[in-house]
Design an enzyme around this catalytic site. Structure first.
Site, PDB file in Angstrom:
ATOM      1  N   TYR A 168     -40.919  78.942 -54.336  1.00 44.78           N
ATOM      2  CA  TYR A 168     -39.631  78.365 -54.708  1.00 44.78           C
ATOM      3  C   TYR A 168     -38.828  77.936 -53.484  1.00 44.78           C
ATOM      4  CZ  TYR A 168     -34.698  78.098 -55.495  1.00 44.78           C
ATOM      5  OH  TYR A 168     -33.403  77.671 -55.445  1.00 44.78           O
ATOM      6  N   GLU A 198     -30.572  79.298 -49.784  1.00 46.21           N
ATOM      7  CA  GLU A 198     -31.524  79.589 -50.856  1.00 46.21           C
ATOM      8  C   GLU A 198     -31.975  81.052 -50.814  1.00 46.21           C
ATOM      9  OE1 GLU A 198     -32.259  77.912 -53.390  1.00 46.21           O
ATOM     10  OE2 GLU A 198     -31.394  75.981 -52.848  1.00 46.21           O
ATOM     11  N   ASP A 250     -37.118  78.253 -60.488  1.00 48.52           N
ATOM     12  CA  ASP A 250     -36.431  79.539 -60.384  1.00 48.52           C
ATOM     13  C   ASP A 250     -36.023  79.964 -61.793  1.00 48.52           C
ATOM     14  OD1 ASP A 250     -34.237  77.978 -61.047  1.00 48.52           O
ATOM     15  OD2 ASP A 250     -32.943  78.785 -59.462  1.00 48.52           O
TER      16      ASP A 250
END
Length: 362
Positions: free
Chosen positions: A116, A33, A134
């Protein structure tokens, strides 16, 4: 069938086969991520696999040096992410025995992890009910619900997060989040979205009202900054000078070619360092060997490159000797090292290195 179930069935059938999806483990999900921020999947994958091979768990990452982590981050840019990953790994080992905590407030205290990333890791690895937000998800939500406010505005994240939370599939939160991101990456594209095959097409406000080209609305207020700089490639026989300075606006904490910005500078934060001023003063007669264009966030940079040979011919003005140069560096408290051409990219892992080498070699 409700839209969440349609989305889940679509994702089950059409999700891409990606290595970080093979196991529901927090560590590789976290690394993936962070790497995917500002980076496309295709560019990230080989670097992700090499990174995990060298640092397979938080313990191995925590024991590494910053320089080694940066070398494995080469090509991804935004090197503060790599530094924060290492700091967070150290914290995970020291405070949680190398395990990723399951509480959102604890995850948010780890260096470099924002809302996030924390929600993505917790939902995908542990199936905890946290909806992510996102760029792809913002676009999907804006079109589906008809959100017409500026998605870059101060209210957008809070309002879209509320919609994301309400739309979350509580039975499969991790799959739901990945499905929303997958939908934005493959079908709900910024231009020419593939509405005919989208699982959410029946209830999508933007499709129904013919507004997919208008939604989401984006208005950037941050103006681009254009800067003119100089890079000095200082060579001693077959070695090249790399330095690490605390004063620099960019490349903090990294060894890099000496550089500085000159001319029209927006504020003092972009002023050249003392060593850059020193090189600029003594090297006025050195010709430019090439120019480089480079972008960092909203900064558009153009560098003139100078090749400074301090041993051999031609010498720079005043015939600066290596020891004199090193005394100047030490006096200014600047860390430095001499590196061979073959090690430049490992020691200075930036696309700038490739651009400079191209000028030197060709």
């Amino acid at each position: 069938m409700n839209p969440q179930k349609k989305l889940h069935e679509w994702y089950t059938l059409h999700k891409r086969d990606l290595p970080f999806r093979k196991k529901k483990q927090a560590y590789p999900i976290w690394i993936s991520e962070v790497m995917l921020q500002q980076t496309r999947v295709a560019a990230m994958l080989p670097l992700f696999e090499a990174f995990l091979e060298r640092f397979p768990n938080p313990e191995s990452l925590a024991k590494s040096t910053e320089a080694e982590v940066l070398s494995y981050w080469k090509g991804l840019g935004y090197y503060s992410r790599a530094r924060n990953i290492r700091k967070a790994a150290i914290q995970l080992v020291n405070q949680y025995n190398g395990s990723f905590p399951k509480e959102l407030d604890l995850v948010l205290k780890l260096p470099g992890i924002g809302n996030y990333t924390a929600r993505a890791v917790l939902s995908i690895a542990y199936d905890l009910p946290y909806a992510v937000l996102d760029g792809n998800v913002k676009r999907v939500l804006s079109r589906y619900f008809g959100y017409t406010e500026n998605i870059l505005g101060p209210k957008a994240d809070k309002e879209l997060q509320s919609k994301a939370d309400a739309f979350l599939n509580p039975k499969f939160p991790g799959d739901h989040n990945q499905a929303m991101m997958e939908l934005g990456a493959t079908l709900c594209l910024p231009e020419s979205p593939k509405c005919l095959v989208c699982p959410l097409t029946d209830g999508c406000f933007a499709r129904i009202h013919g507004k997919t080209s208008e939604i989401p609305f984006r208005e950037k207020k941050q103006n681009q900054i254009f800067l003119l700089g100089k890079i000095w490639v200082v060579q001693k026989k077959n070695l090249f000078l790399l330095i690490k300075e605390k004063e620099n606006r960019f490349l903090k904490g990294m060894f890099h070619f000496p550089y500085g910005f000159f001319g029209d500078i927006p504020n003092d934060g972009y002023n050249p360092s003392s060593f850059a001023k020193f090189l600029n003063l003594i090297g006025k007669e050195i010709p430019i060997i090439g120019k480089i264009k480079h972008t960092i966030t909203h900064h558009k940079l153009e560098y003139s490159v100078f090749h400074v040979k301090i041993e051999g011919n031609p010498p720079i003005e005043k015939k600066l000797e290596p020891k004199q140069l090193e005394r100047e560096l030490e006096g200014l408290g600047v860390e430095y090292k001499w590196v061979g051409m073959e090690h430049l990219e490992a020691e200075f892992p930036s696309s700038l290195t490739k651009k400079v080498k191209k000028i030197l070699l060709y």
